[in-house]
Design a protein around this motif. Structure first.
Motif, PDB file in Angstrom:
ATOM      1  N   ASP A 121       0.814  -1.215   0.000  1.00  0.00           N
ATOM      2  CA  ASP A 121       0.000   0.000   0.000  1.00  0.00           C
ATOM      3  C   ASP A 121       0.847   1.265   0.000  1.00  0.00           C
ATOM      4  O   ASP A 121       0.306   2.377  -0.016  1.00  0.00           O
ATOM      5  CB  ASP A 121      -0.928   0.012   1.223  1.00  0.00           C
ATOM      6  CG  ASP A 121      -1.988  -1.081   1.161  1.00  0.00           C
ATOM      7  OD1 ASP A 121      -2.389  -1.440   0.033  1.00  0.00           O
ATOM      8  OD2 ASP A 121      -2.392  -1.581   2.220  1.00  0.00           O
ATOM      9  N   ASP A 122       2.162   1.117   0.024  1.00  0.00           N
ATOM     10  CA  ASP A 122       3.032   2.293  -0.024  1.00  0.00           C
ATOM     11  C   ASP A 122       2.822   3.048  -1.333  1.00  0.00           C
ATOM     12  O   ASP A 122       2.530   2.442  -2.372  1.00  0.00           O
ATOM     13  CB  ASP A 122       4.497   1.873   0.078  1.00  0.00           C
ATOM     14  CG  ASP A 122       4.862   1.348   1.459  1.00  0.00           C
ATOM     15  OD1 ASP A 122       4.092   1.579   2.400  1.00  0.00           O
ATOM     16  OD2 ASP A 122       5.922   0.707   1.590  1.00  0.00           O
ATOM     17  N   PRO A 123       2.992   4.366  -1.329  1.00  0.00           N
ATOM     18  CA  PRO A 123       2.902   5.108  -2.593  1.00  0.00           C
ATOM     19  C   PRO A 123       4.023   4.679  -3.532  1.00  0.00           C
ATOM     20  O   PRO A 123       5.107   4.285  -3.097  1.00  0.00           O
ATOM     21  CB  PRO A 123       3.061   6.569  -2.166  1.00  0.00           C
ATOM     22  CG  PRO A 123       3.739   6.516  -0.836  1.00  0.00           C
ATOM     23  CD  PRO A 123       3.287   5.249  -0.190  1.00  0.00           C
ATOM     24  N   PRO A 124       3.788   4.725  -4.844  1.00  0.00           N
ATOM     25  CA  PRO A 124       4.826   4.281  -5.785  1.00  0.00           C
ATOM     26  C   PRO A 124       6.051   5.191  -5.752  1.00  0.00           C
ATOM     27  O   PRO A 124       5.939   6.406  -5.558  1.00  0.00           O
ATOM     28  CB  PRO A 124       4.125   4.331  -7.139  1.00  0.00           C
ATOM     29  CG  PRO A 124       3.003   5.298  -6.959  1.00  0.00           C
ATOM     30  CD  PRO A 124       2.559   5.164  -5.526  1.00  0.00           C
ATOM     31  N   LEU A 125       7.193   4.589  -5.949  1.00  0.00           N
ATOM     32  CA  LEU A 125       8.438   5.348  -6.048  1.00  0.00           C
ATOM     33  C   LEU A 125       8.515   6.088  -7.371  1.00  0.00           C
ATOM     34  O   LEU A 125       9.018   7.214  -7.452  1.00  0.00           O
ATOM     35  CB  LEU A 125       9.627   4.390  -5.906  1.00  0.00           C
ATOM     36  CG  LEU A 125      11.032   4.994  -5.974  1.00  0.00           C
ATOM     37  CD1 LEU A 125      11.306   5.837  -4.733  1.00  0.00           C
ATOM     38  CD2 LEU A 125      12.075   3.884  -6.108  1.00  0.00           C
ATOM     39  N   ILE A 126       8.011   5.443  -8.416  1.00  0.00           N
ATOM     40  CA  ILE A 126       8.035   6.007  -9.771  1.00  0.00           C
ATOM     41  C   ILE A 126       6.650   5.840 -10.378  1.00  0.00           C
ATOM     42  O   ILE A 126       6.043   4.767 -10.279  1.00  0.00           O
ATOM     43  CB  ILE A 126       9.080   5.290 -10.652  1.00  0.00           C
ATOM     44  CG1 ILE A 126      10.499   5.561 -10.136  1.00  0.00           C
ATOM     45  CG2 ILE A 126       8.957   5.708 -12.119  1.00  0.00           C
ATOM     46  CD1 ILE A 126      11.574   4.725 -10.821  1.00  0.00           C
ATOM     47  N   VAL A 127       6.148   6.904 -10.998  1.00  0.00           N
ATOM     48  CA  VAL A 127       4.931   6.832 -11.808  1.00  0.00           C
ATOM     49  C   VAL A 127       5.333   7.185 -13.238  1.00  0.00           C
ATOM     50  O   VAL A 127       5.863   8.273 -13.489  1.00  0.00           O
ATOM     51  CB  VAL A 127       3.840   7.786 -11.299  1.00  0.00           C
ATOM     52  CG1 VAL A 127       2.618   7.724 -12.215  1.00  0.00           C
ATOM     53  CG2 VAL A 127       3.443   7.438  -9.867  1.00  0.00           C
ATOM     54  N   ALA A 128       5.093   6.263 -14.156  1.00  0.00           N
ATOM     55  CA  ALA A 128       5.539   6.426 -15.537  1.00  0.00           C
ATOM     56  C   ALA A 128       4.351   6.318 -16.482  1.00  0.00           C
ATOM     57  O   ALA A 128       3.496   5.435 -16.324  1.00  0.00           O
ATOM     58  CB  ALA A 128       6.576   5.359 -15.891  1.00  0.00           C
ATOM     59  N   GLU A 129       4.305   7.202 -17.456  1.00  0.00           N
ATOM     60  CA  GLU A 129       3.259   7.121 -18.466  1.00  0.00           C
ATOM     61  C   GLU A 129       3.579   5.984 -19.430  1.00  0.00           C
ATOM     62  O   GLU A 129       4.733   5.785 -19.832  1.00  0.00           O
ATOM     63  CB  GLU A 129       3.170   8.445 -19.215  1.00  0.00           C
ATOM     64  CG  GLU A 129       1.996   8.530 -20.176  1.00  0.00           C
ATOM     65  CD  GLU A 129       1.854   9.921 -20.777  1.00  0.00           C
ATOM     66  OE1 GLU A 129       2.012  10.056 -22.012  1.00  0.00           O
ATOM     67  OE2 GLU A 129       1.603  10.851 -19.986  1.00  0.00           O
ATOM     68  N   ARG A 130       2.568   5.246 -19.778  1.00  0.00           N
ATOM     69  CA  ARG A 130       2.756   4.100 -20.670  1.00  0.00           C
ATOM     70  C   ARG A 130       3.421   4.527 -21.984  1.00  0.00           C
ATOM     71  O   ARG A 130       3.014   5.511 -22.609  1.00  0.00           O
ATOM     72  CB  ARG A 130       1.411   3.443 -20.964  1.00  0.00           C
ATOM     73  CG  ARG A 130       1.495   2.148 -21.750  1.00  0.00           C
ATOM     74  CD  ARG A 130       0.110   1.540 -21.878  1.00  0.00           C
ATOM     75  NE  ARG A 130       0.150   0.240 -22.516  1.00  0.00           N
ATOM     76  CZ  ARG A 130      -0.924  -0.529 -22.706  1.00  0.00           C
ATOM     77  NH1 ARG A 130      -2.114  -0.100 -22.308  1.00  0.00           N
ATOM     78  NH2 ARG A 130      -0.822  -1.707 -23.292  1.00  0.00           N
ATOM     79  N   GLY A 131       4.457   3.804 -22.381  1.00  0.00           N
ATOM     80  CA  GLY A 131       5.200   4.104 -23.604  1.00  0.00           C
ATOM     81  C   GLY A 131       6.412   4.984 -23.388  1.00  0.00           C
ATOM     82  O   GLY A 131       7.243   5.130 -24.286  1.00  0.00           O
ATOM     83  N   VAL A 133       1.084   3.910 -15.986  1.00  0.00           N
ATOM     84  CA  VAL A 133      -0.314   4.321 -16.181  1.00  0.00           C
ATOM     85  C   VAL A 133      -0.522   4.736 -17.628  1.00  0.00           C
ATOM     86  O   VAL A 133       0.406   5.190 -18.315  1.00  0.00           O
ATOM     87  CB  VAL A 133      -0.677   5.492 -15.246  1.00  0.00           C
ATOM     88  CG1 VAL A 133      -0.550   5.079 -13.792  1.00  0.00           C
ATOM     89  CG2 VAL A 133       0.206   6.718 -15.527  1.00  0.00           C
ATOM     90  N   ASP A 134      -1.753   4.586 -18.093  1.00  0.00           N
ATOM     91  CA  ASP A 134      -2.117   5.073 -19.435  1.00  0.00           C
ATOM     92  C   ASP A 134      -2.163   6.594 -19.417  1.00  0.00           C
ATOM     93  O   ASP A 134      -2.450   7.214 -18.386  1.00  0.00           O
ATOM     94  CB  ASP A 134      -3.454   4.507 -19.858  1.00  0.00           C
ATOM     95  CG  ASP A 134      -3.368   3.017 -20.192  1.00  0.00           C
ATOM     96  OD1 ASP A 134      -2.423   2.626 -20.900  1.00  0.00           O
ATOM     97  OD2 ASP A 134      -4.247   2.251 -19.750  1.00  0.00           O
TER      98      ASP A 134
END
Length: 432
Positions: free
Chosen positions: A335-345, A429-430
């Protein structure tokens, strides 16, 4: 399921182990590139479990991380795994719940995806290496969550097996060419395999083809979770023996196996067949457009301690039994927040720094990355991997195309380190 295995040389007693299908290691699953895997896993243990398909680019719901991508498989329950296999190579499967104990008790198996056009060899063999901490009576020692192991190099055993056997003698024909698919299924042990007078040629790493080359330093270095495919000519001569030794700890070197050459050569000289494997359809990272992330690993004994404003928070986490930190934070759960959020592609470049006194095999789920540099120097082969072994104080840059949506683990595959905090999430994520 539970079964018995002869991990000590007879007549010493057999060891109670956990296994897939009653075999140790588990059944070797073989497919052809482009096939679809469909498998129903039933849990006959008295504890929940799951199956992670290590190194395979699977849909997130099939990744097998209990409480993140699927509910645990309860005792008596089952789970249906089904996904395509776009990439040829050597992979493996193991639990991703209570992993230090479940893997340490034997739950591991190889998964091979054969190329449409494989390299030519006489025999294609899997070598699965496992590490065991055994009591004098052959029982597996308890204490999979010991603090001393967690703060140091993990749970290192006192016995090693190859395909479930201690120090096997393997018959080969002189001038036979082997393809050895070596899988490190240990929870913590790193291997540096020396083949003596024989000359292994590395043809794939973590299942991904690489320009054929001799192993750096002469030994095949392979950390927990990692794989190496080698082409090996049995060139020792009729009637000779070639020991394969683990030299990672020179003061504790031992024989993993012995290749016993028969009296009748298979041919008059070693073959000159091509060793280059065809590439897999991996999306190439665009370094010019990459988003950069800096990750620092702290913790354990004998490493650099974190300084500055984050130090008190790290000390507080250590009091709670969390000993390893990713950018100052020890993982508490999924449940920890993500370290990295990346847009798909998008292309993600992760610059990792190991400020600890220990080696760490860092594994990324759901993707394969290129190793761009080590300590600021470009890598010779720019190899594709899903797990990168970092030496103490080393800096490594990796890059990948984030093309697989979902929440994916990034963690140390020394499982005692992962359990004590050395893990994080990468969210793909999309586009909005």
């Amino acid at each position: 399921m539970r079964t018995q295995a002869q991990l000590l040389a007879p007549p010493r007693p057999a060891t109670p182990v956990w296994s897939y299908g009653g075999a140790l290691p588990g059944p070797e699953l073989r497919f052809r590139q482009g096939d679809r895997l469909s498998l129903r896993a039933r849990n006959d243990l008295d504890t929940p479990t799951s199956i992670h398909w290590h190194g395979l680019r699977v849909p997130n719901a099939m990744d097998g991380v209990a409480h993140l991508t699927q509910p645990p498989i309860p005792p008596g329950g089952d789970f249906h795994y089904e996904f395509d296999l776009p990439d040829a190579g050597t992979y493996w499967y193991h639990p991703h719940m209570g992993g230090a104990e479940q893997l340490g008790r034997g739950l591991a198996g190889a998964l091979v995806v054969e190329e449409e056009t494989p390299i030519r060899v006489d025999r294609d063999l899997v070598w699965m290496l496992q590490d065991w901490r055994l009591e004098p009576d052959g029982a597996i020692a308890p204490g999979f969550d010991g603090m001393h192991d967690a703060m140091h190099g993990g749970r290192i055993g006192n016995r090693v097996t190859l395909n479930g056997r201690p120090g096997p003698r393997i018959a080969v024909a002189p001038n036979e060419r082997l393809r050895l698919r070596i899988v490190n299924a240990a929870t913590a042990r790193i291997f540096a395999l020396d083949f003596g007078a024989l000359a292994p040629v590395v043809v794939a790493l973590d299942g991904q083809p690489v320009a054929p080359h001799a192993p750096e330093g002469g030994a095949v270095l392979i950390g927990p979770g990692m794989r190496a495919d080698i082409a090996l000519d049995a060139s020792g001569g009729a009637g000779t023996e070639a020991p394969v030794r683990d030299l990672f700890r020179p003061d504790g070197a031992y024989e993993v196996a012995t290749l016993v050459h028969g009296d009748t050569p298979l041919r008059t000289r070693a073959p000159d067949w091509d060793m280059a494997l065809p590439p897999n359809p991996l999306p190439e990272p665009d370094l010019a457009a990459a988003t950069r992330h800096d990750i620092v690993f702290h913790g354990g004994m004998m490493g650099q301690m974190m300084m500055g404003a984050d130090a008190p928070a790290m000390i507080d986490q250590m009091r709670q039994g969390r000993m390893w930190f990713v950018n100052g934070r020890a993982a508490q759960g999924h449940d920890d927040p993500p370290l990295i959020v990346a847009e798909r592609g998008s292309t993600q470049l992760i610059a990792m720094e190991n400020r600890t006194g220990w080696w760490h095999p860092i594994h990324l789920h759901g993707h394969v990355f290129r190793i761009v540099s080590r300590d600021g120097r470009p890598t010779v082969h720019r190899e594709w991997r899903d797990t990168v072994l970092m030496a103490p104080e080393e800096r490594v840059e990796i890059a990948f195309r984030a093309d697989n949506p979902g929440d994916w683990m990034l963690h140390c595959h020394v499982l005692a380190h992962q359990a004590a905090g050395m893990a994080a999430l990468v969210r793909v994520v999309d586009a909005a």
